[in-house]
Write a protein that holds these residues in place. Structure first.
Motif, short mmCIF file in Angstrom:
data_model
loop_
_atom_site.label_atom_id
_atom_site.label_comp_id
_atom_site.label_asym_id
_atom_site.label_seq_id
_atom_site.Cartn_x
_atom_site.Cartn_y
_atom_site.Cartn_z
N TRP A 125 2.35 -3.78 -7.35
CA TRP A 125 1.45 -2.71 -6.89
C TRP A 125 2.20 -1.73 -5.98
O TRP A 125 2.09 -0.52 -6.12
N GLU A 126 2.96 -2.29 -5.03
CA GLU A 126 3.63 -1.44 -4.03
C GLU A 126 4.76 -0.62 -4.67
O GLU A 126 4.97 0.54 -4.32
N LYS A 127 5.45 -1.23 -5.63
CA LYS A 127 6.54 -0.54 -6.34
C LYS A 127 5.95 0.63 -7.14
O LYS A 127 6.49 1.74 -7.15
N GLU A 128 4.85 0.37 -7.82
CA GLU A 128 4.21 1.36 -8.69
C GLU A 128 3.60 2.52 -7.90
O GLU A 128 3.64 3.67 -8.31
N SER A 129 3.01 2.17 -6.73
CA SER A 129 2.23 3.18 -5.99
C SER A 129 2.98 3.85 -4.85
O SER A 129 2.65 4.97 -4.46
N GLY A 130 3.98 3.16 -4.29
CA GLY A 130 4.65 3.68 -3.10
C GLY A 130 3.76 3.60 -1.86
O GLY A 130 4.06 4.17 -0.82
N LEU A 131 2.63 2.85 -1.96
CA LEU A 131 1.70 2.67 -0.84
C LEU A 131 1.71 1.20 -0.42
O LEU A 131 2.17 0.34 -1.16
N ALA A 132 1.16 0.93 0.75
CA ALA A 132 0.97 -0.47 1.16
C ALA A 132 -0.22 -1.01 0.37
O ALA A 132 -1.24 -0.33 0.22
N VAL A 133 -0.11 -2.23 -0.18
CA VAL A 133 -1.21 -2.85 -0.92
C VAL A 133 -1.43 -4.24 -0.34
O VAL A 133 -0.50 -5.05 -0.28
N ILE A 134 -2.64 -4.48 0.16
CA ILE A 134 -2.93 -5.78 0.77
C ILE A 134 -4.18 -6.39 0.13
O ILE A 134 -4.95 -5.69 -0.53
#
Length: 341
Positions: free
Chosen positions: A86-95
């Motif tokens: 998720w984080e690689k794909e979005s460049g956002l923090a995913v929790i």
């Protein structure tokens, strides 16, 4: 700024996903994070890469970016690899929900034992996720048999975290034995004790304050109480009783926290009887009742004599109270706020 994603999976009861999303909303607000939007999806089958399908993940990432969110919160348990994807794909923090609850517990822990319990749960949660922190080094090529710098640093970090976990466990053993000594001293005096249990934010601390004249923090938020507080009070017939306020339960409590808080909830196991407090105003009160009984079962306290108490009657509609009285014969109906009942 957060985008919340709720999920309904095939094994969940109808409407349960939406209820849990409402709960997640409250949990995230407890961390003072602004919620930009929330969305809900039905998941027929979990996918290994993102949990959702790739197309749906791309849609959610686009929505988060359009809303100006810097974190996506998914109301389910993500595996370390799913979180990385998720984080690689979005460049956002995913929790996920677990991380939100861990953060709240870390924020609220007061006593030595609670601080250690939370630190241990967070370390155990972060150990398989350390790779996230070192992805920027993964592009560096290995140097012969030495491995790349990223790999070396990752191994060092893992060792540090494992050492810290071992150290925390040792400290916890000492703290728990001190608490057991205190409890044994209390048990020498033949004073019966009760533990006040129930779903988070049902009014357990308010009830303890009302019964004993204590001044335990009682506010309208999830997990306001993380540490057991014991107070003594005298019953109308002159007998003395010890009452202990305990941490509130919640659905999908991270398993690491259930383990970590077994010690905090030991008061439940050694008490003579339980007072199970329920929030009469909450539409999901039956689900909260079931969740609490399930956790009590895990603690080996399901067979304890229990007084079921519906709180907040001053704010509950009359027809709701009539229905609850029919559903739970023998339960008591009170308002810890006004003292009614």
């Amino acid at each position: 700024r957060a985008l919340l994603v709720g999920l309904q999976t095939p094994e969940m009861a109808a409407g349960e996903g939406e209820e849990l999303l409402g709960e997640l909303h409250e949990l995230v607000e407890n961390l003072n994070i602004e919620i930009t939007n929330s969305t809900f999806l039905t998941l027929r089958q979990p996918q290994p890469k993102f949990l959702t399908g790739s197309g749906k993940a791309a849609e959610l990432i686009a929505l988060a970016k359009a809303e100006g969110a810097d974190v996506i919160v998914i109301d389910s348990e993500l595996s370390p690899s799913q979180q990385r994807n998720w984080e690689k794909e979005s460049g956002l923090a995913v929790i996920d929900r677990q991380e939100v609850i861990l953060e709240i517990f870390a924020d609220r822990a007061q006593t030595r034992e609670a601080v250690l319990q939370v630190a241990l749960a967070r370390m155990e949660y972060s150990l398989p996720r350390l790779t996230r922190a070192w992805t920027h080094l993964s592009r560096q090529r290995g140097k012969g048999s030495m491995g790349g710098e990223g790999e070396t640093q990752l191994e060092q970090d893992r060792r540090v975290v494992r050492d810290r976990i071992a150290h925390l466990k040792e400290e916890l053993v000492q703290v728990i034995s001190q608490r057991a000594t205190q409890r044994r001293k209390r048990q020498r005096t033949p004073v019966p004790g009760t533990a006040i249990v129930g779903y988070t934010n049902a009014g357990k601390s308010s009830l303890l304050n009302k019964l004993t004249g204590a001044h335990v923090l009682a506010v309208d938020k999830l997990f306001a109480t993380l540490d057991p507080t014991t107070r003594q009070f005298v019953l109308p017939d002159g007998r003395t009783l010890l009452a202990t306020d305990t941490v509130g339960f919640i659905r999908r409590l991270p398993h690491k926290l259930v383990e970590a808080f077994k010690a905090t909830l030991e008061e439940v196991v050694v008490s003579d009887f339980l007072i199970h407090v329920l929030d009469a105003t909450n539409p999901n009160v039956a689900q909260h009742h079931a969740t609490t009984l399930e956790v009590l079962g895990e603690l080996g306290a399901a067979a304890k004599p229990t007084i079921t108490v519906f709180n907040k009657t001053d704010a509950t509609e009359a027809k709701t109270l009539t229905r609850l009285r029919a559903q739970y014969p023998g339960a008591l109906f009170i308002s810890a706020h006004t003292g009614a009942g």
